[in-house]
Write an enzyme that holds these catalytic residues in place. Structure first.
Site, PDB file in Angstrom:
ATOM      1  N   LYS A   1       0.929  -1.244  -0.035  1.00  0.00           N
ATOM      2  CA  LYS A   1      -0.049   0.086   0.111  1.00  0.00           C
ATOM      3  C   LYS A   1       0.836   1.101  -0.025  1.00  0.00           C
ATOM      4  O   LYS A   1       2.017   1.195   0.440  1.00  0.00           O
ATOM      5  CB  LYS A   1      -0.834  -0.032   1.175  1.00  0.00           C
ATOM      6  CG  LYS A   1      -2.100   0.987   1.063  1.00  0.00           C
ATOM      7  CD  LYS A   1      -3.295   0.001   0.585  1.00  0.00           C
ATOM      8  CE  LYS A   1      -4.528   0.951   0.235  1.00  0.00           C
ATOM      9  NZ  LYS A   1      -5.476   0.302  -0.327  1.00  0.00           N
TER      10      LYS A   1
ATOM     11  N   ASP B   1      -7.123   4.285  -4.663  1.00  0.00           N
ATOM     12  CA  ASP B   1      -7.610   4.114  -3.216  1.00  0.00           C
ATOM     13  C   ASP B   1      -8.442   5.650  -2.966  1.00  0.00           C
ATOM     14  O   ASP B   1      -8.667   6.411  -3.838  1.00  0.00           O
ATOM     15  CB  ASP B   1      -6.603   3.960  -2.058  1.00  0.00           C
ATOM     16  CG  ASP B   1      -7.281   3.480  -0.990  1.00  0.00           C
ATOM     17  OD1 ASP B   1      -7.815   2.191  -0.727  1.00  0.00           O
ATOM     18  OD2 ASP B   1      -7.337   4.470  -0.083  1.00  0.00           O
TER      19      ASP B   1
HETATM   20  P1  NDP Z   1     -12.851   7.621  -2.984  1.00  0.00           P
HETATM   21  O1  NDP Z   1     -11.861   8.850  -2.641  1.00  0.00           O
HETATM   22  O2  NDP Z   1     -13.733   7.548  -4.009  1.00  0.00           O
HETATM   23  O3  NDP Z   1     -14.266   8.245  -1.804  1.00  0.00           O
HETATM   24  C1  NDP Z   1     -13.953   8.025  -0.585  1.00  0.00           C
HETATM   25  C2  NDP Z   1     -15.257   8.596   0.244  1.00  0.00           C
HETATM   26  O4  NDP Z   1     -15.415   8.436   1.687  1.00  0.00           O
HETATM   27  C3  NDP Z   1     -15.794  10.128  -0.195  1.00  0.00           C
HETATM   28  O5  NDP Z   1     -17.105  10.176  -0.232  1.00  0.00           O
HETATM   29  C4  NDP Z   1     -15.008  10.692   1.107  1.00  0.00           C
HETATM   30  O6  NDP Z   1     -15.644  12.091   1.190  1.00  0.00           O
HETATM   31  C5  NDP Z   1     -15.292   9.693   2.179  1.00  0.00           C
HETATM   32  N1  NDP Z   1     -14.338   9.866   3.140  1.00  0.00           N
HETATM   33  C6  NDP Z   1     -12.960   9.947   2.969  1.00  0.00           C
HETATM   34  N2  NDP Z   1     -12.393  10.150   4.261  1.00  0.00           N
HETATM   35  C7  NDP Z   1     -13.300  10.217   5.068  1.00  0.00           C
HETATM   36  C8  NDP Z   1     -13.163  10.620   6.168  1.00  0.00           C
HETATM   37  N3  NDP Z   1     -11.871  10.715   7.079  1.00  0.00           N
HETATM   38  N4  NDP Z   1     -14.206  10.865   6.830  1.00  0.00           N
HETATM   39  C9  NDP Z   1     -15.474  10.768   6.275  1.00  0.00           C
HETATM   40  N5  NDP Z   1     -15.611  10.413   5.111  1.00  0.00           N
HETATM   41  C10 NDP Z   1     -14.630  10.254   4.411  1.00  0.00           C
HETATM   42  O7  NDP Z   1     -12.497   6.448  -2.369  1.00  0.00           O
HETATM   43  P2  NDP Z   1     -12.855   5.091  -2.549  1.00  0.00           P
HETATM   44  O8  NDP Z   1     -14.380   4.934  -2.737  1.00  0.00           O
HETATM   45  O9  NDP Z   1     -11.949   4.238  -3.481  1.00  0.00           O
HETATM   46  O10 NDP Z   1     -12.558   4.476  -0.927  1.00  0.00           O
HETATM   47  C11 NDP Z   1     -13.444   4.258   0.083  1.00  0.00           C
HETATM   48  C12 NDP Z   1     -12.995   3.159   0.911  1.00  0.00           C
HETATM   49  O11 NDP Z   1     -12.960   1.712   0.314  1.00  0.00           O
HETATM   50  C13 NDP Z   1     -11.577   3.236   1.585  1.00  0.00           C
HETATM   51  O12 NDP Z   1     -11.442   2.698   2.792  1.00  0.00           O
HETATM   52  C14 NDP Z   1     -10.899   2.411   0.646  1.00  0.00           C
HETATM   53  O13 NDP Z   1      -9.645   1.915   1.231  1.00  0.00           O
HETATM   54  C15 NDP Z   1     -11.631   1.383   0.332  1.00  0.00           C
HETATM   55  N6  NDP Z   1     -11.450   0.444  -0.906  1.00  0.00           N
HETATM   56  C16 NDP Z   1     -11.357   0.856  -2.130  1.00  0.00           C
HETATM   57  C17 NDP Z   1     -11.272   0.180  -2.805  1.00  0.00           C
HETATM   58  C18 NDP Z   1     -10.893   0.824  -4.559  1.00  0.00           C
HETATM   59  O14 NDP Z   1     -11.086  -0.023  -5.404  1.00  0.00           O
HETATM   60  N7  NDP Z   1     -11.290   1.974  -4.762  1.00  0.00           N
HETATM   61  C19 NDP Z   1     -11.095  -1.273  -3.013  1.00  0.00           C
HETATM   62  C20 NDP Z   1     -11.138  -1.603  -1.565  1.00  0.00           C
HETATM   63  C21 NDP Z   1     -11.404  -0.980  -0.278  1.00  0.00           C
HETATM   64  P3  NDP Z   1     -14.775  13.334   0.846  1.00  0.00           P
HETATM   65  O15 NDP Z   1     -15.029  13.658  -0.626  1.00  0.00           O
HETATM   66  O16 NDP Z   1     -15.280  14.409   1.645  1.00  0.00           O
HETATM   67  O17 NDP Z   1     -13.488  13.217   1.204  1.00  0.00           O
HETATM   68  O1  2IT Z   2      -7.876  -1.368  -0.720  1.00  0.00           O
HETATM   69  C1  2IT Z   2      -7.870  -2.113  -1.916  1.00  0.00           C
HETATM   70  O2  2IT Z   2      -8.028  -3.317  -2.102  1.00  0.00           O
HETATM   71  C2  2IT Z   2      -7.570  -1.288  -2.863  1.00  0.00           C
HETATM   72  N1  2IT Z   2      -7.798   0.171  -2.943  1.00  0.00           N
HETATM   73  C3  2IT Z   2      -7.652  -1.534  -4.387  1.00  0.00           C
HETATM   74  C4  2IT Z   2      -6.206  -2.154  -4.782  1.00  0.00           C
HETATM   75  C5  2IT Z   2      -5.781  -2.316  -6.194  1.00  0.00           C
HETATM   76  O3  2IT Z   2      -4.445  -2.958  -6.407  1.00  0.00           O
HETATM   77  O4  2IT Z   2      -6.716  -2.731  -6.870  1.00  0.00           O
END
Ligand code: NDP
Ligand code: 2IT
Length: 445
Positions: A125, A165
Site C-alpha cells: 500500500k 484508493d
Molecule cells: P474515494 O476517494 O472515491 O471516496 C472516498 C469517500 O469516503 C468520499 O465520499 C469521502 O468524502 C469519504 N471519506 C474519505 N475519508 C473520510 C473521512 N476521514 N471521514 C469521512 N468521510 C471520508 O475512495 P474509495 O471509494 O475508493 O474508497 C473508500 C473506501 O474503500 C476506503 O476505505 C478504501 O480504502 C476502500 N477500498 C477501495 C477500493 C477501491 O478499489 N477504490 C478497494 C477496496 C477498498 P470526501 O469527498 O469528503 O473526502
Molecule cells: O483496498 C484496496 O483493495 C484497494 N484500494 C484496491 C487495490 C488495487 O490494487 O486494486
C-alpha cells in the site's frame, strides 16, 4: 491469543504510536491462535513474527509547485508488505490523514485480502498526506508527476503494482502513468485502474462496489435472505459507495443514504443514483448539493448519525473506524441485521463485538471488498496477454471470485468451529495461504 502474545508485544514495541496498524494486527492475531496450535512448524519458522514486519518501506519527499507558484512539500509512502504469493499489489491513498500507521494497516490487510482472491498478488500500500480537495487539475497533475518521479524506482509490473484508493481515481492514475512512461520509456502494466484506451480493464471502476454486493448477496442467501426488498444504508460517495449503490439497487434494494466528510443525505424514497454520480463523479461537488435537486431529502453534518437511520443492511464505504460501539448499537437497535464492509477497517473492534454478539451477517473488509483488487489482478492478466475481455466477461469472473471467497471464508470459519464468524474465516484462510508460501520459500539468513 496465548501463543502469539510475544509476536504482538514485539510488534507494538517495534512500532510505537501506530494505532491503526496495531488494531489491524491484533484483529488478525486474535483469530490465529488455533492456527498456531495446529502448525507448530510455522511458529518455529517465525512465520507469525515475520508476517507483521513489512519486507520493505519507502518514505520520501514529494515537492510540487501550486498555482500561485509556491513550493509545496508532502510526504510519500510505499510499504511493500509481503511478496510470498505474488508482486506487491495495493492502492495509493491521497488524504491529509495519511501517515505510516495508516499505510501499514492498509498494507497488512491487503496481504490477506489479496490471498483470498485466489490470484497471485502480494500485499502493499502507499500514498501521501497530500489533500486533493480544492486543488486544480494542474496541481493534481504536478503532484502526481512528482510522486511518480520517486515511486517509479520501487515499482514494476512484476515487482509492485499500485492502484487507486481514497483520493486516487482515474484522473490521478492517468497522471501517474504518464510520468512512469516518460521516465522509463515503457508502456507496461505497472498500475491498475488505467484508462480503457491504454490498458485498463472494463469493470475495474465498478468492481469494488459490485463485488461487495456479490459477496453480501451470497452471505444473505446462506441465511435465506437477499438484497431484494431490503433497505440499505451506505456511507461515503466515492468509487466504492456509488457502485455498491448501483448493484444493490439492481438487486432490488432501496438505498437511502450517502455521505462525504462534511455530512450525509437521507432520501427515504431511495437515492437517485444518476444525480449522485453527476454531483460526485462529474462535478466533483459535495453530497449536500443533492438537496438542490431533491429538496425533500434530508441533510445532516453530524456524520456519525448516518448509522441512526433505520436499515436492514449497512454498507460502510468511506473510511477506517467510521462505525464505533455506539453506532453499532444504534444500527442493531434500529433493525440492521447485516453489515458489509466496502471500506477498509470501517468498524472499531468494539463495533465488531456488537455485530458478533447480535449475530449480524458480518462481511469483513478483507473478504467483502476484495473485488476491486481481484479485478486489478484481472487487469494485470489482460495486460500480460495484450488482450482485453468484455465487460460481461470481467464481471462474470468478478462474481465467481466473490462467490468463491465467500465459500473459502465460511468453510474456514466452520473448520475452526465458528461457522457464522466470517471475520475468523477470512483471517485464517488468508493467512494460511500466505503462511504456506512463506514456509515453502524458506528463511533467508
Ligand atoms: P474515494 O476517494 O472515491 O471516496 C472516498 C469517500 O469516503 C468520499 O465520499 C469521502 O468524502 C469519504 N471519506 C474519505 N475519508 C473520510 C473521512 N476521514 N471521514 C469521512 N468521510 C471520508 O475512495 P474509495 O471509494 O475508493 O474508497 C473508500 C473506501 O474503500 C476506503 O476505505 C478504501 O480504502 C476502500 N477500498 C477501495 C477500493 C477501491 O478499489 N477504490 C478497494 C477496496 C477498498 P470526501 O469527498 O469528503 O473526502
Ligand atoms: O483496498 C484496496 O483493495 C484497494 N484500494 C484496491 C487495490 C488495487 O490494487 O486494486
Amino acid at each position: 491469543m496465548n501463543r502469539l502474545n510475544s509476536t504482538y508485544h514485539q510488534m507494538i514495541e517495534r512500532n510505537p504510536n501506530e494505532q491503526e496498524f496495531h488494531q489491524a494486527v491484533l484483529e488478525v492475531l486474535e483469530c490465529l491462535d488455533p492456527v498456531a496450535e495446529q502448525h507448530p512448524e510455522w511458529v518455529r519458522a517465525g512465520i507469525f513474527d515475520r508476517i507483521v514486519e513489512p519486507e520493505r518501506q519507502v518514505i520520501f519527499r514529494i515537492t510540487w509547485i501550486d498555482d500561485q507558484g509556491r513550493v509545496q512539500v508532502n510526504r510519500g509512502f510505499r510499504v511493500q508488505f509481503n511478496s510470498a504469493i505474488g508482486p506487491y499489489k495495493g492502492g495509493l491513498r491521497l488524504h491529509p490523514s495519511v501517515n505510516l500507521s495508516v499505510i501499514k494497516f492498509l498494507g497488512f490487510e491487503q496481504i490477506f485480502k489479496n490471498a483470498l482472491t485466489g490470484l497471485p498478488i502480494g500485499g502493499g500500500k502507499g500514498g501521501s498526506d497530500f489533500n486533493p480537495r480544492g486543488k486544480s487539475d494542474g496541481e493534481i497533475m504536478r503532484f502526481c508527476q512528482s510522486f511518480m518521479t520517486e515511486l517509479y524506482r520501487h515499482i514494476g509490473p512484476d515487482t509492485d503494482v499500485p492502484a487507486g484508493d481514497i483520493g486516487t481515481g482515474a484522473r490521478e492514475i492517468g497522471y501517474l502513468y504518464g510520468q512512469y512512461k516518460r521516465l522509463t520509456n515503457q508502456h507496461t502494466g505497472v498500475l491498475t485502474g488505467k484508462g480503457l484506451t491504454w490498458g485498463g480493464s472494463l469493470a475495474r471502476t465498478e468492481a469494488t462496489g459490485y463485488g461487495l454486493c456479490y459477496f453480501m448477496e451470497e452471505a444473505l442467501q446462506a441465511k435465506n435472505r437477499s438484497f431484494n426488498g431490503s433497505v440499505v444504508s451506505i456511507s461515503g460517495s466515492g468509487n466504492v459507495a456509488l457502485f455498491a449503490l448501483e448493484k444493490a439497487a439492481e438487486l432490488g434494494a432501496k438505498v437511502v443514504t450517502l455521505s462525504d466528510s462534511d455530512g450525509y443525505i437521507y432520501d427515504p424514497d431511495g437515492i437517485d443514483l444518476d444525480l449522485a454520480k453527476q454531483i460526485k463523479l462529474v462535478d466533483r461537488g459535495r453530497i449536500r448539493d443533492y438537496l438542490e435537486a431533491r429538496p425533500k431529502a434530508q441533510y445532516s453534518d453530524v456524520i456519525a448519525d448516518i448509522w441512526t437511520v433505520p436499515c436492514d443492511i449497512a454498507l460502510p464505504c468511506a473510511t477506517q473506524n467510521e462505525i464505533d460501539k455506539t453506532s453499532a448499537e444504534k444500527l442493531v437497535a434500529n433493525g440492521c441485521t447485516a453489515i458489509g464492509e466496502g471500506a477498509n477497517m470501517p468498524s472499531t473492534p468494539e463495533a465488531v463485538v456488537v455485530y458478533l454478539k447480535n449475530k449480524l451477517i458480518y462481511g469483513p473488509a478483507k473478504a467483502a471488498n476484495a473485488g476491486g483488487v481481484a479485478t486489478s489482478a484481472l487487469e494485470m492478466s489482460q495486460n500480460s496477454m495484450r488482450y482485453s475481455w468484455s465487460f460481461d466477461e470481467v464481471d462474470a469472473k468478478l462474481k465467481q471470485i466473490m462467490i468463491d471467497i465467500y465459500k473459502t471464508v465460511s468453510q474456514a470459519a466452520a473448520a475452526y468451529g465458528d461457522p457464522d464468524n466470517l471475520m475468523l474465516g477470512a483471517n485464517i484462510a488468508g493467512f494460511e495461504k500466505v503462511a504456506t508460501a512463506m514456509y515453502q520459500q524458506g528463511v533467508a539468513y
